[in-house]
Motif scaffolding. Structure first.
Motif, mmCIF file in Angstrom:
data_model
loop_
_atom_site.group_PDB
_atom_site.id
_atom_site.type_symbol
_atom_site.label_atom_id
_atom_site.label_comp_id
_atom_site.label_asym_id
_atom_site.label_seq_id
_atom_site.Cartn_x
_atom_site.Cartn_y
_atom_site.Cartn_z
ATOM 1 N N THR A 58 -0.973 10.856 2.972
ATOM 2 C CA THR A 58 -0.471 9.463 2.466
ATOM 3 C C THR A 58 0.104 8.721 3.638
ATOM 4 N N TRP A 59 1.287 8.496 4.088
ATOM 5 C CA TRP A 59 1.473 8.270 5.039
ATOM 6 C C TRP A 59 0.931 7.888 6.128
ATOM 7 N N LYS A 60 0.369 9.069 6.831
ATOM 8 C CA LYS A 60 -0.003 9.156 8.110
ATOM 9 C C LYS A 60 -1.289 8.220 7.730
ATOM 10 N N ASP A 61 -2.065 8.568 6.302
ATOM 11 C CA ASP A 61 -3.299 7.677 6.133
ATOM 12 C C ASP A 61 -3.464 6.406 6.912
ATOM 13 N N VAL A 62 -2.263 5.702 5.075
ATOM 14 C CA VAL A 62 -1.766 4.489 5.315
ATOM 15 C C VAL A 62 -1.267 3.855 6.573
ATOM 16 N N ARG A 63 -1.173 4.420 7.549
ATOM 17 C CA ARG A 63 -0.292 3.757 8.719
ATOM 18 C C ARG A 63 -0.936 4.120 9.760
ATOM 19 N N SER A 64 -1.203 5.074 10.066
ATOM 20 C CA SER A 64 -3.117 4.799 11.246
ATOM 21 C C SER A 64 -4.250 3.972 10.453
ATOM 22 N N GLY A 65 -4.319 4.917 9.149
ATOM 23 C CA GLY A 65 -5.723 4.817 9.111
ATOM 24 C C GLY A 65 -6.890 5.729 9.747
ATOM 25 N N SER A 66 -6.463 6.359 10.041
ATOM 26 C CA SER A 66 -6.706 8.272 10.691
ATOM 27 C C SER A 66 -7.951 8.370 9.877
ATOM 28 N N GLU A 67 -9.183 8.356 10.097
ATOM 29 C CA GLU A 67 -10.249 9.517 9.046
ATOM 30 C C GLU A 67 -9.333 10.914 8.566
ATOM 31 N N GLY A 138 -7.333 4.749 -7.216
ATOM 32 C CA GLY A 138 -6.582 3.207 -6.832
ATOM 33 C C GLY A 138 -7.205 3.369 -5.810
ATOM 34 N N ARG A 139 -7.704 4.559 -4.418
ATOM 35 C CA ARG A 139 -6.700 3.773 -3.756
ATOM 36 C C ARG A 139 -8.250 2.350 -3.125
ATOM 37 N N GLU A 140 -8.845 2.117 -3.467
ATOM 38 C CA GLU A 140 -9.298 1.049 -2.980
ATOM 39 C C GLU A 140 -8.656 -0.122 -4.390
ATOM 40 N N ARG A 141 -7.691 0.201 -5.089
ATOM 41 C CA ARG A 141 -7.422 -0.957 -6.139
ATOM 42 C C ARG A 141 -6.727 -1.228 -5.850
ATOM 43 N N VAL A 142 -5.825 -0.664 -5.194
ATOM 44 C CA VAL A 142 -4.352 -1.194 -5.067
ATOM 45 C C VAL A 142 -4.019 -1.224 -4.148
ATOM 46 N N ASP A 144 -1.837 -0.947 0.209
ATOM 47 C CA ASP A 144 -1.120 0.336 0.742
ATOM 48 C C ASP A 144 0.058 0.971 0.064
ATOM 49 N N ARG A 145 0.900 -0.230 0.979
ATOM 50 C CA ARG A 145 1.853 0.031 -0.096
ATOM 51 C C ARG A 145 2.709 0.693 -1.655
ATOM 52 N N GLN A 146 1.199 -0.163 -2.169
ATOM 53 C CA GLN A 146 1.751 1.014 -3.556
ATOM 54 C C GLN A 146 0.856 2.315 -3.510
ATOM 55 N N TYR A 147 0.228 2.401 -2.814
ATOM 56 C CA TYR A 147 -0.300 3.814 -3.268
ATOM 57 C C TYR A 147 0.519 4.595 -2.285
ATOM 58 N N LEU A 148 0.787 4.259 -1.901
ATOM 59 C CA LEU A 148 1.843 4.887 -0.613
ATOM 60 C C LEU A 148 3.283 5.706 -1.842
ATOM 61 N N LEU A 149 3.701 4.197 -2.676
ATOM 62 C CA LEU A 149 4.429 4.775 -3.402
ATOM 63 C C LEU A 149 4.184 5.557 -4.702
#
Length: 499
Positions: A58-67, A138-142, A144-149
């Protein structure tokens, strides 16, 4: 709501009533609880071990946006969710078994174990459940910070659950912080020092060893699944990353487990010398050898392992050296000093199976690190095959290690305080105990089969995506709510404009 276990038991009881040689209530109750926890611990370990991976992805996804990390996050969150449901279903009956099968244990220890079990449910389970919902929907509803938390809080919930359960088990191994008193003519353990009781001498050893074992088990699972997908499609970037991450984690956790386990064994020898003697099949008090490898010389040796009836590769005095922390001539207590011993064969062979697999994991991690250094990790057919074969071995090692911990404590349910035969219900008959054992075995086998089926569907769907094939929507329709967790898949009712 109809309880399937009770219903099945009620149907089986009449049929068993005329069967001779039923199991004793004590043995059937022990087997039932042992079987229940053997299945439950698989899913508990899956949640505990998978939590760090989900946070990382999740951290890598949020930080990099990599597929690639988005795909890994989505896949393993689904696995986590299914394991969480199965862990809940298989875990709830265990607390009821304290009342149905071991009420005298509950009466004696209720004040000590009730608090941690309540904390596990209210502090850990609900935290994990609530934020798992955010991860799933919730990926599209919250943000990035809330999702990582949310991923972090799910992991905290999983590890808190393990914390409180192991507090209870560690207290049963080395009970502290209580005094025995009589209430209404019944002897009970009264909590006098919560810190001493909850943070008893065994707890830090048990917690670190168990949590690390769960991470090792899941690292092998992730590596095995990644190896399978790479076997089918070598150029899959997400599963190349997954394999590298799993091998890196295994390279740290597997050697650490061996070092920690060595120190842990010395603690066991100091606090539970009978268990340590059973682990080494050490019968005569005195210097102890270390059996690196043991083969039974006859069938009786398998069920009664002793120095004189095993062909072994042993290191003279090393058992004493390890037990004492440096003295090869140290005196180690033998099993002959005790009137009753645990089932030595189970403890002895389970311990060797666990340790042997532990060294195998170190070898696999070192092999993977060498291949990664040569930049050929994903190109080695032999390594990919080895990791696919090793996929379930971490869980097997963990379960056998748990057997050493629990069976090695016998004949005590609370070490030195209450014997197991004194903890079993006096009103439970052989027929009822055997019937419910059979019912639990059948039910949990069906639950394992259901989990395997859903896991197969998830892997088939991901494999189709990896290989560039169109995902069959009917696969997801066989899993409730699964279509809502898959990007690009919509519910037919929504497409028709229905609410």
């Amino acid at each position: 709501m109809v309880d399937p276990v009770t219903t099945a038991g009620a149907a089986i009881v009449p049929a068993l009533a005329t069967v001779p040689g039923l199991l004793s209530p004590e043995l059937a109750s022990r087997m039932q609880f042992g079987w229940t926890i053997s299945v439950h611990i698989l899913f508990a370990a899956l949640s505990i071990g998978l939590a760090p991976f989900i946070v990382a992805f999740t951290w890598k996804d949020v930080r990099s946006g990599s597929e690639r990390y988005a795909r890994l996050r989505e896949f393993w969150i689904r696995i986590f969710a299914v394991g969480f449901v199965m862990g809940t279903v298989t875990g709830i009956p265990m607390s009821f078994q304290f009342g149905t099968n071991f009420p005298r244990f509950a009466e004696l220890s209720g004040e000590l174990i009730g608090g941690p079990l309540a904390f596990e449910a209210k502090m850990a389970f609900f935290l994990e459940a609530v934020f798992l919902g955010v991860l799933l929907f919730g990926r599209e509803r919250v943000s990035d910070r809330q999702y990582l938390l949310s991923s972090v809080l799910v992991g905290v919930g999983a590890w808190l659950s393990g914390f409180w359960i192991l507090v209870v088990n560690a207290w049963m191994q080395t009970p502290r912080g209580f005094e025995l008193v009589y209430r209404n003519g019944q002897q009970v353990a009264e909590l006098t020092d919560p810190v001493a009781a909850f943070l008893n001498p065994r707890f830090p050893w048990l917690f670190v060893h168990m949590m690390n074992a769960a991470v090792i088990s899941v690292a092998l699972l992730v590596a095995g699944v990644a190896a399978f997908f790479l076997w089918r499609e070598r150029e899959s970037p997400e599963w190349q990353s997954a394999l590298r991450i799993a091998v890196a984690i295994l390279l740290v956790t597997a050697p650490f487990q061996a070092v920690h386990g060595d120190a842990y064994a010395r603690h066991v020898e100091e606090t539970q010398p009978q268990k340590f003697a059973a682990m080494e099949a050490h019968y005569d008090t005195g210097q102890a050898d270390l059996h690196l490898f043991a083969i039974p010389t006859d069938p009786e040796s398998l069920t009664d392992p002793r120095a004189e009836n095993l062909w072994t590769i042993s290191l003279p005095g090393v058992g004493s050296y390890l037990a004492s922390g440096g003295d090869a001539d140290a005196r180690v207590m033998g099993l002959n000093e005790y009137e009753e011993n645990p089932p030595v064969a189970i403890v002895f062979w389970a311990f060797r199976f666990m340790v042997g697999l532990g060294f195998l994991f170190i070898g696999l991690a070192a092999w993977g690190a060498l291949l990664a250094w040569r930049r050929s990790l994903t190109d080695s057919d032999r390594y990919l095959r080895a990791m696919m074969l090793a996929t379930p071995l971490g869980f097997l090692a963990m379960v056998t290690g748990w057997y050493v911990t629990e069976i090695g404590r016998q004949p005590w349910v609370v070490q030195g305080i209450q014997r197991t035969d004194d903890a079993v219900s006096t009103s439970l008959g052989s027929t009822e105990a055997t019937a419910t054992l059979v019912a639990f075995v059948v039910l949990y086998v069906l639950l394992l089969a259901a989990f395997a089926y859903v896991l197969k569907l998830l892997i088939e769907t991901e494999l189709a995506r990896v290989e560039g094939r169109e995902v069959d929507p009917s696969v997801w329709n066989r899993i409730p709510l699964a279509s809502r967790l898959t990007p690009g898949t919509r519910d037919p009712a929504e497409e028709e404009g229905e609410p």
